[in-house]
Design an enzyme around this catalytic site. Structure first.
Site, mmCIF file in Angstrom:
data_model
loop_
_atom_site.group_PDB
_atom_site.id
_atom_site.type_symbol
_atom_site.label_atom_id
_atom_site.label_comp_id
_atom_site.label_asym_id
_atom_site.label_seq_id
_atom_site.Cartn_x
_atom_site.Cartn_y
_atom_site.Cartn_z
ATOM 1 N N PRO A 296 4.927 -17.473 -9.336
ATOM 2 C CA PRO A 296 6.053 -16.624 -9.760
ATOM 3 C C PRO A 296 7.237 -17.487 -10.194
ATOM 4 O O PRO A 296 7.589 -18.462 -9.537
ATOM 5 C CB PRO A 296 6.381 -15.831 -8.485
ATOM 6 C CG PRO A 296 5.110 -15.820 -7.713
ATOM 7 C CD PRO A 296 4.461 -17.142 -7.981
ATOM 8 N N GLU A 297 7.833 -17.111 -11.327
ATOM 9 C CA GLU A 297 8.970 -17.846 -11.866
ATOM 10 C C GLU A 297 10.234 -17.006 -11.671
ATOM 11 O O GLU A 297 10.212 -15.989 -10.973
ATOM 12 C CB GLU A 297 8.702 -18.188 -13.327
ATOM 13 C CG GLU A 297 7.412 -18.999 -13.506
ATOM 14 C CD GLU A 297 7.070 -19.310 -14.955
ATOM 15 O OE1 GLU A 297 7.994 -19.524 -15.755
ATOM 16 O OE2 GLU A 297 5.868 -19.345 -15.280
ATOM 17 N N LYS B 156 13.426 -20.462 -7.638
ATOM 18 C CA LYS B 156 12.280 -19.628 -7.283
ATOM 19 C C LYS B 156 12.253 -19.283 -5.795
ATOM 20 O O LYS B 156 11.242 -18.757 -5.302
ATOM 21 C CB LYS B 156 10.989 -20.348 -7.669
ATOM 22 C CG LYS B 156 10.894 -20.718 -9.150
ATOM 23 C CD LYS B 156 9.637 -21.512 -9.432
ATOM 24 C CE LYS B 156 9.601 -22.019 -10.870
ATOM 25 N NZ LYS B 156 8.384 -22.819 -11.154
ATOM 26 N N ARG C 276 -0.692 -29.203 -17.534
ATOM 27 C CA ARG C 276 -0.520 -27.757 -17.647
ATOM 28 C C ARG C 276 -0.946 -27.263 -19.018
ATOM 29 O O ARG C 276 -0.593 -27.855 -20.045
ATOM 30 C CB ARG C 276 0.958 -27.373 -17.416
ATOM 31 C CG ARG C 276 1.574 -27.953 -16.158
ATOM 32 C CD ARG C 276 0.903 -27.449 -14.898
ATOM 33 N NE ARG C 276 1.026 -26.003 -14.763
ATOM 34 C CZ ARG C 276 2.074 -25.399 -14.184
ATOM 35 N NH1 ARG C 276 3.101 -26.109 -13.752
ATOM 36 N NH2 ARG C 276 2.098 -24.083 -14.064
#
Length: 300
Positions: free
Chosen positions: A2-3, A59, A276
């Site tokens: 989650p960002e 975050k 990534r």
């Protein structure tokens, strides 16, 4: 993971119903959640405390208590927080009965409130963490880890330029470094770079003032759209009501390999940057070159 939009969505859902509530009891079901503190020490620090505010830094979710201590929870990759009302509904303002499902199977900690409601933290992969800190300890903890909030007045094009000066690594990696701009992860880095028209492999220090402005605007626009849509639910993310976000339905480039770019029509490609998966349009995202160093005065 989650960002910022996902964590802020959860914060906004929790804050109205938790402010003023007292934590009657705490049960840490997985010792990894509270490490390096013991479950007993964590429980003792939280029990009988009244929540005065629910905040966010990057975050991290922040539950401020009446004694000025703060409980910090980091969801990491697969953590989730759900608020249950005393009657078992998904949220005090929601009439649906909550389907516990995986949330119960992977429950790591539960907080019973003075009205009989509960805060539940679940995490299938056990990376999420919680700890309690006093004001000085919290400030010290974040000072070495987190930079500027991208939705704050302090996040200007000039500030972005100053923090990127001299950076030789890719722009994508620069955006993922929480010591610069906080809250941006893989999804919103891709989306922000596309909005800014910048190639993810451009060196961080290659930008000119007009690029700083474009990237600053791209970051804010991408994060704000994520907030408007309740975040992105690709894998595990659910909000405090157990619902999915819908940002994934409006991705410009992220996870759209092989599809047409909505701006120029060229094909979106995928590369790997810093381990990534990274998605971008090779036609309308300009690859900048490393800017030469300025010669010192007096040198030939």
């Amino acid at each position: 993971m989650p960002e910022l939009p996902e964590v802020e969505t959860i914060r906004r859902q929790l804050e109205p119903d938790l402010s003023g509530r007292r934590v009657q009891s705490v049960e840490v079901l997985d010792p990894y959640f509270a490490k390096p503190a013991s479950p007993a020490a964590f429980e003792s620090a939280v029990e009988s405390r009244t929540i005065t505010d629910v905040g966010r830094r990057g975050k991290y979710l922040l539950f401020e208590f009446d004694n000025r201590d703060t409980m910090v929870i980091h969801l990491r990759m697969t953590g989730s927080i759900t608020l249950l009302a005393p009657d078992g509904t998904a949220n005090p303002g929601d009439a649906r009965i909550y389907d516990a499902g995986d949330q119960t199977r992977h429950l790591k900690a539960r907080f019973v409130l003075d009205d009989g409601g509960e805060i539940r933290f679940a995490d299938p992969r056990r990376f999420g963490r919680g700890f309690v800190a006093d004001p000085g300890g919290l400030e010290s903890y974040f000072a070495s880890r987190l930079g500027v909030e991208p939705l704050s007045p302090e996040f200007t094009a000039q500030a972005l330029g100053e923090m990127s000066t001299g950076r030789t690594g890719p722009l994508k990696s620069f955006l993922l470094d929480q010591k610069g701009v906080v809250g941006i992860g893989n999804i919103y880095a891709d989306e922000a770079l596309h909005r800014a028209g910048l190639h993810p492999l451009s060196p961080g220090g290659s930008m000119k003032p007009e690029h700083h402005e474009a990237l600053r605007d791209g970051i804010v626009a991408a994060l704000q759209r994520g907030l408007d849509l309740g975040g992105a639910s690709i894998d595990d993310y659910r909000d405090a009501r157990g619902d999915s976000g819908s940002m994934q339905d409006e991705f410009l480039v992220h996870r759209r390999e092989g599809e047409a770019c909505g701006r120029c029509g060229d094909t979106i490609v995928r590369i790997v940057v810093g381990g990534r998966s990274t998605y971008f349009c090779p036609s309308c995202q300009k690859r900048l070159r490393r800017r030469p160093r300025r010669r010192r005065a007096g040198r030939a």
